[in-house]
Design an enzyme around this catalytic site. Structure first.
Site, PDB file in Angstrom:
ATOM      1  N   LYS A 107       0.782  -1.204   0.163  1.00  0.00           N
ATOM      2  CA  LYS A 107       0.027  -0.205   0.029  1.00  0.00           C
ATOM      3  C   LYS A 107       0.886   1.311   0.042  1.00  0.00           C
ATOM      4  CE  LYS A 107      -4.581  -1.695   1.551  1.00  0.00           C
ATOM      5  NZ  LYS A 107      -4.360  -3.059   1.848  1.00  0.00           N
ATOM      6  N   GLU A 129      -9.418   7.219   3.380  1.00  0.00           N
ATOM      7  CA  GLU A 129     -10.331   6.407   4.082  1.00  0.00           C
ATOM      8  C   GLU A 129      -9.558   5.275   4.367  1.00  0.00           C
ATOM      9  OE1 GLU A 129      -9.839   6.122   0.681  1.00  0.00           O
ATOM     10  OE2 GLU A 129      -9.337   4.024   0.525  1.00  0.00           O
ATOM     11  N   SER A 395       1.771  -9.806  -0.949  1.00  0.00           N
ATOM     12  CA  SER A 395       1.527  -8.368  -0.737  1.00  0.00           C
ATOM     13  C   SER A 395       1.765  -7.802   0.531  1.00  0.00           C
ATOM     14  CB  SER A 395      -0.086  -8.180  -1.054  1.00  0.00           C
ATOM     15  OG  SER A 395      -1.034  -9.179  -0.225  1.00  0.00           O
TER      16      SER A 395
END
Ligand SMILES: *Cc1c(COP(=O)(O)O)cnc(C)c1O
Length: 414
Positions: A107, A129, A395
């Site tokens: 991310k 968010e 990930s």
């Protein structure tokens, strides 16, 4: 159910995608994508679109981004051969180690990239968010690094479930605002962040966390995450002398997967597989497998596959991994599915939890439960294609999931 039948020129669409002509001028990936938002958001999105066009590919921006990725995020991340897992699965498994990126997942690639863009566009503050809190933590970290104030909207339910990440965001200097409207989870948090952005679109930048939302976000996030696949493609060719037979990633909103897949889409010999959250079953509300069980519809400004009931009401979702628990998926995935270029499959809660244990025991790596879904997909593909080479996008790391892992996998008393 199958959207392939609705595509009028699939060969041309695939050629357009490979040539970089998608999204088109209307922000569409074939029939998917676009900009389904209230009138008042259009000027802000148009400003963002022209900002992306002006800066994203510019050499100065790319140099600034590359420097942050190298010295702060820790890129390139390793591509690790997994010998003991390979032996167990009967194929050659390579892990793209996004778990080694700063803050523990992919991310951050998106957060730092959009943060730099926001600064270029003259934004004075960032809103974001978050669901499980991973994107909130990445955004808070990126904003601290760049000296931008950060407000993170988070559902009140999620704040309770993910208290450690609320603490992390606050320690990184972000303001965390509880959202008590709607479902009080991620969906309501996105609505609230958009509302904040509309109130002052010149000074505020909305940093979205996945390859979703209205144009240009799906394109912007894909471009920022494409570094995963670009590195992995170079690394696997350098290590083995050839392309892999398959690339596999987990799919929530679809950002780590689209990033891992993008560089391989033109390589016709490479099979590409996305693994969605099969949860605890195929019934209504039991999973978050959007491509497997959804139909096209509009959520958060984009037309894409969507888990909805017969009346078009968004379905509740379930997954043991909070990061995959989203009722839609980025529009580019809907096109890749419709074209048959990417094959989408599912992994259930229990299989994913077992895969965490397997990777821990064979390779000394505890993956995020999200990433473990990709490992389940890899094990299945390996059974069908013994001896082949597979790149799996890992990930994120499993530390954030310790509470769940302890409760579900460690049975004996402490
Ligand atoms: C958020 C998250 C995901 C799911 O999001 P995508 O946008 O689908 O990538 C997957 N893995 C990890 C570790 C995450 O934190």
């Amino acid at each position: 159910m199958n959207a392939v039948a609705t595509l009028s020129h699939p060969d041309r669409l695939l050629a357009d995608l490979i040539a970089g002509r998608l999204p088109d001028a209307r922000g569409r990936f074939g029939p998917f994508g676009g900009r389904y938002v209230p009138e008042m958001l259009i000027p802000a999105l148009e400003r963002l679109e022209s900002g992306v066009r002006e800066h994203l590919k510019a050499p100065e921006f790319q140099a600034e981004l590359a420097a942050q990725l190298r010295s702060w995020v820790g890129r390139p991340t390793a591509l690790t051969f997994a010998p003991r897992l390979s032996e167990r699965l009967g194929a050659r498994i390579w892990l793209k180690r996004e778990d080694l990126a700063h803050t523990g997942a992919h991310k951050i690639n998106n957060a730092i990239g959009q943060g730099l863009l926001a600064r270029r566009l003259g934004a004075k503050r960032i809103v974001a968010e978050t669901g499980a809190g991973q994107h909130g933590v990445a955004s808070a970290a990126a904003c601290a690094r760049l000296g931008l104030p950060c407000t993170v909207y988070m559902g009140a339910v999620d704040m309770e479930r993910q208290a450690p990440n609320v603490g992390r965001m606050r320690l990184l200097g972000a303001q965390v605002v509880p959202v008590t409207s709607g479902d009080r989870t991620l969906r309501a948090a996105i609505d609230e962040a958009l509302r904040d952005w509309v109130a002052d679109p010149l000074n505020t930048y909305y940093l979205i966390g996945s390859a979703i939302g209205p144009h240009p976000y799906p394109y912007l996030v894909r471009e920022l995450q494409a570094v995963i696949g670009r590195e992995a493609r170079e690394q696997i060719v350098a290590a083995t002398g050839s392309l892999p037979d398959a690339v596999i990633a987990c799919v929530g909103g679809g950002s780590n997967s689209i990033g891992a897949f993008h560089a391989f889409v033109p390589d016709a010999s490479v099979e590409i597989i996305g693994v969605e959250a099969g949860g605890r079953g195929t019934g209504l509300g039991e999973n978050a497998a959007t491509v497997a069980h959804g139909r096209p519809g509009v959520l958060h400004g984009t037309y894409s596959m969507l888990l909805q009931d017969a009346d078009g009401q968004i379905q509740e979702t379930h997954s043991v991994s909070a990061g995959l628990d989203y009722p839609s998926v980025g529009p580019e995935h809907s096109l890749l599915h419709a074209l048959g270029r990417v094959h989408y499959t599912t992994a259930g809660d229990d299989e994913a939890l077992e895969a965490v244990r397997t990777l821990g025991e064979t390779e000394g790596i505890l993956p995020a439960i999200e990433s473990a879904h990709a490992l389940v997909g890899a094990a299945r593909w390996a059974r069908e294609h013994p001896g082949r080479t597979i790149v799996v996008c890992l990930s994120g790391r499993g530390d954030k999931d310790m509470q769940t892992l302890l409760a579900k996998l460690i049975k004996e008393p402490a």
